[in-house]
Design an enzyme around this catalytic site. Structure first.
Site, PDB file in Angstrom:
ATOM      1  N   GLU A 152      -4.588  79.030 -21.407  1.00 30.22           N
ATOM      2  CA  GLU A 152      -4.559  80.499 -21.336  1.00 30.22           C
ATOM      3  C   GLU A 152      -3.554  81.060 -22.346  1.00 30.22           C
ATOM      4  O   GLU A 152      -2.632  81.790 -22.001  1.00 30.22           O
ATOM      5  CB  GLU A 152      -4.228  80.956 -19.913  1.00 30.22           C
ATOM      6  CG  GLU A 152      -5.266  80.486 -18.899  1.00 30.22           C
ATOM      7  CD  GLU A 152      -4.888  80.785 -17.455  1.00 30.22           C
ATOM      8  OE1 GLU A 152      -3.861  81.447 -17.229  1.00 30.22           O
ATOM      9  OE2 GLU A 152      -5.621  80.340 -16.555  1.00 30.22           O
ATOM     10  N   GLU A 186     -10.255  74.738 -15.261  1.00 30.61           N
ATOM     11  CA  GLU A 186      -9.436  75.199 -14.128  1.00 30.61           C
ATOM     12  C   GLU A 186     -10.270  76.091 -13.217  1.00 30.61           C
ATOM     13  O   GLU A 186     -10.093  77.298 -13.172  1.00 30.61           O
ATOM     14  CB  GLU A 186      -8.199  75.956 -14.653  1.00 30.61           C
ATOM     15  CG  GLU A 186      -7.124  76.212 -13.634  1.00 30.61           C
ATOM     16  CD  GLU A 186      -5.898  76.853 -14.249  1.00 30.61           C
ATOM     17  OE1 GLU A 186      -5.516  77.952 -13.787  1.00 30.61           O
ATOM     18  OE2 GLU A 186      -5.333  76.259 -15.184  1.00 30.61           O
TER      19      GLU A 186
END
Length: 809
Positions: A420, A488
């Site tokens: 991210e 994820e």
């Protein structure tokens, strides 16, 4: 817990032999007998500093987990403090070191560490998750040498999660000849693999620090798991003033291939000879396997299609903090293996070396990730004082060491370049540069960037964005030639022993941008009743039914991963609850794990076992002790990998149901509550394969203790787990009990801590008492150097006590 005991014993014997000079290279562990001082001291690195009153301890050590929780501390660090501390270690000169190189290897120090030897600065390193190696040779004196280590974790938050503080991994002294194999200096990979033969490419980085050119002979020998030699090569050359790379390719006939089901390993023994003598010898374990990634079929291992059934992990673990022993890692991996997990993502940093060795030996595929974000993008820190403030100065050195350290492991199958990463789309060059570094140093594995599907990484990575139904489909339409992995997903909170019959979204991060009719379609949840059956549970806790997702249920997400051919697999967040990254006081964790902070499985653990494992199993939820709910219809859910499940109440069948393995993946009955016994029986091909029961318990009357082993070594390393279960007078487990327990321990032991899995229990860990949470608590003890009998007694007012004994040999 027995799987890796022979390996550990072998490693210890090798270290012992090395310590007595049986090898040209010696590796001596120096975990024991460090001196520790919490707090800063001016000039503590100087010779003559009196440290006799400092606390004496062994590493791995995490001082943060020893502190008290406080609302004044950062939520990222689970409301525990950071700080500054000092360590000292006495190192005695040995005559066999004369004319040799002596290096120290810290497997990690968190964080901002500086090292001195005899008052002279050896080096410093801001990174807190990778190994640190220093050459001590120029600083050593004959006699006693004093090493000083300052650890500065005072600027908080230094990560987005609990990271711990201190020398929290192993420490070794490595002694070599002036001519030796470099640190991480062997690279072995298998460019061509078939069932008939495999080519084994070997590269050896030999260093010459003697000050004179030298002729060198490098012998590479490959042996199988039985120690039988299967291939050999010899290379010769002249090393100038610094280093030389020796390359060769060997052939192994009819190789035993590495896979999660058959983790076959080979060893490469590299022997360096110079001047008619052996000057170095290194053994490198490796595996032979073939990796294929493609948008058409997703992933193939050794020619067969395979889905990665994975979890993300953080290294910290309840009462132990981040100072995990080898036993602790092994216990965690055994639990995941028994669940059917075959893959792990190391979110979001380099793990301990022993983790990768265990993954090689136990058969886990690893998505290996060196860091979280990259850099401070216009003031947008993920955590104000995390690695991003050092990234641009250190990333190239850190990444090169990370790749070299891990690229020999067959378990490592994908490199993840970041998680991210904020601002990466403004800095395409840096993304390209990182991917290019991976490709140049290891062209055998693909790259992925978690939470992005664009530009340079070889694979598309989906985090929370992959939970939105429609997003993965949109990606497939726009990029049909790229395989994808759920790096994820999903993110679902659940609390052991807590249930809600009305489906809802986790209160944290609801998908409120959608209209109600869109939400029902895109984020499906289910309610088992019209009115909530379990209104009594604290709102801080989440439901253990699969009906309170962040965006998508566990079952729906796995169905999508399973059925999309281009999806390599998924890595759910997370395998274990982890400290930190809290939603706020008093939560010390966000409760995403399918195993709690004490290592007790939640119901979702068995859901994944039913979807991922072939070993016959059946599981019932919830428990069957609900005083005051007589006559209320309780949703009873059964998970099994069988074809059918039948539910019984006191021996009377309540019906047999076929498990819809494509959609529902569970069977549900509404059963009016009445004290008794419910039993689930699973069938496959018409035959019973498993059964399990819950019996109604009366009020708490006793505590039952159970240890995970009967004997423990006196090696100061082994750890024993003692579980306390609250039972009624008939020995039935009381699933709602919260009695306060006091442990009395006699005999030789070191206290690791106590835990119960309750996310809002802020009691200290380094004490011998804890309340039970949902009927359970855990005591963790470690071996000392003394023999004897370890006796543990658990007491509580109104409960009958219990004692368990362990032999310390």
């Amino acid at each position: 817990m027995k799987l890796l005991r022979p390996l550990f014993a072998a490693l210890l014997l090798c270290c012992a032999a090395a310590a007595y000079g049986a090898s040209p290279r010696t590796v001596t562990n120096i975990d024991f007998d460090w001196y520790f001082h919490l707090g800063d001291l001016e000039g503590a690195e100087k010779p003559g500093t009196d440290y006799s009153s400092w606390r004496r301890l062994d590493v791995p050590h995490d001082w943060t987990i020893e502190a008290e929780y406080s609302k004044d501390n950062r939520r990222e660090n689970a409301f525990l403090p950071g700080g500054i501390a000092w360590y000292k270690k006495e190192i005695e000169w040995r005559p066999e070191w004369e004319g040799r190189r002596v290096c120290i290897e810290f497997d990690a120090i968190y964080t901002n560490s500086t090292v001195w030897l005899n008052g002279r600065k050896v080096g410093n390193r801001p990174q807190g998750y990778q190994g640190i190696n220093y050459d001590l040779t120029p600083y050593l004196v004959k006699g006693k040498n004093v090493m000083s280590v300052k650890v500065d974790n005072s600027l908080m938050p230094s990560s987005r999660w609990y990271q711990g503080s201190g020398i929290y991994r192993h420490v070794n002294l490595i002694v070599t000849d002036e001519i030796h194999v470099a640190r991480f200096g062997t690279w072995v990979h298998t460019p061509e693999v078939s069932s008939e033969k495999a080519s084994v490419a070997v590269e050896t980085d030999v260093r010459n620090e003697s000050g004179s050119p030298a002729s060198v002979r490098v012998v590479s020998v490959v042996s199988d798991m039985n120690g039988v030699e299967v291939a050999r090569s010899v290379s010769e050359g002249l090393i100038g003033w610094k280093q030389e790379f020796f390359r060769d390719t060997l052939t192994v006939s009819r190789p035993d291939l590495w896979s999660p089901d058959a983790p076959n390993l080979y060893s490469l023994r590299t022997t360096v000879e110079s001047g008619g003598r052996v000057v170095d010898e290194v053994v490198t374990p490796f595996g032979i396997r073939k990796l294929e990634f493609d948008a058409g079929f997703g992933f193939k291992l050794n020619g067969g299609r395979l889905k990665m059934k994975g979890v993300c992990l953080h290294q910290n673990m309840g009462a132990a903090g981040s100072a995990l022993t080898d036993d602790m890692w092994h216990r965690r991996l055994v639990q995941l293996k028994e669940m059917g997990c075959n893959a792990i993502r190391t979110s979001h940093y380099a793990y301990a070396p022993e983790f990768y060795r265990m993954c090689d030996e136990m058969g886990f595929m690893v998505v290996d990730e060196p860091w979280d974000g990259w850099f401070n993008w216009y003031g947008c820190h993920k955590a104000q004082y995390d690695y991003t403030i050092y990234f641009l100065d250190w990333w190239e050195q850190d990444l090169a060491e990370f790749i070299k350290r891990d690229r020999n492991h067959p378990s490592v199958v994908i490199w993840c370049i970041g998680n991210e990463v904020w601002g990466w789309d403004r800095h395409h060059y840096l993304q390209w540069k990182i991917v290019d570094t991976f490709h140049k140093m290891d062209p055998t594995r693909p790259t992925v960037q978690a939470h992005t599907q664009k530009l340079y990484p070889d694979l598309a990575g989906f985090n929370a964005d992959g939970e939105n139904i429609g997003d993965i489909e949109k990606f497939r339409k726009e990029q049909p030639n790229k395989a994808a992995v759920g790096t994820e997903i999903p993110h679902n909170r659940q609390t052991r022993g807590v249930y809600r019959s009305i489906g809802s979204y986790n209160s944290w991060n609801k998908p409120d941008n959608f209209k109600p009719e869109e939400k029902a379609k895109l984020f499906p949840v289910e309610s088992y009743t019209e009115e909530e059956v379990f209104p009594e549970f604290d709102s801080h806790y989440a439901s253990s039914y699969d009906n309170q997702p962040r965006r998508v249920t566990h079952r729906k997400q796995w169905q999508r991963t399973r059925d999309f051919d281009f999806m390599i697999g998924e890595f759910l967040w997370t395998g274990f609850d982890y400290l930190g990254e809290s939603w706020g006081w008093p939560g010390r964790t966000n409760n995403f794990g399918i195993i709690d902070l004490a290592g007790f499985p939640k119901d979702s653990y068995y859901l994944y076992q039913s979807m991922w494992s072939d070993k016959p199993m059946v599981h019932i939820l919830p428990h069957w002790t609900w005083p005051g709910k007589e006559g209320v219809e309780i949703p009873v859910v059964v998970y099994t990998n069988g074809d059918d499940a039948e539910l019984f109440y006191n021996g009377r069948s309540l019906g047999r149901k076929t498990i819809d393995k494509q959609e529902e993946m569970q069977a549900v009955w509404l059963v009016p509550y009445k004290a008794g016994t419910i039993t689930a029986v699973a069938y496959k091909d018409g035959r019973e394969i498993a059964r399990t029961s819950h019996r109604t318990a009366s009020k708490p009357a006793a505590v039952k203790l159970s240890a995970d082993r009967k004997t423990i070594s006196t090696d100061r390393r082994e750890v024993i787990y003692i579980t306390a279960d609250i039972t009624d007078a008939r020995g039935n487990f009381v699933p709602y009990a919260d009695n306060h327990l006091t442990f009395e321990v006699t005999g030789p032991y070191k206290l690791i801590g106590v835990e119960n899995g309750d996310i809002i229990d802020l009691s200290p860990h380094k004490v011998l008492d804890r309340k039970a949470f949902m009927g359970k608590a855990l005591l963790i003890l470690q071996a000392t150097g003394e023999k004897g009998v370890l006796k543990v007694k658990a007491k509580s007012p109104t409960l009958k006590s219990n004692t368990v004994t362990v032999q310390c040999n």
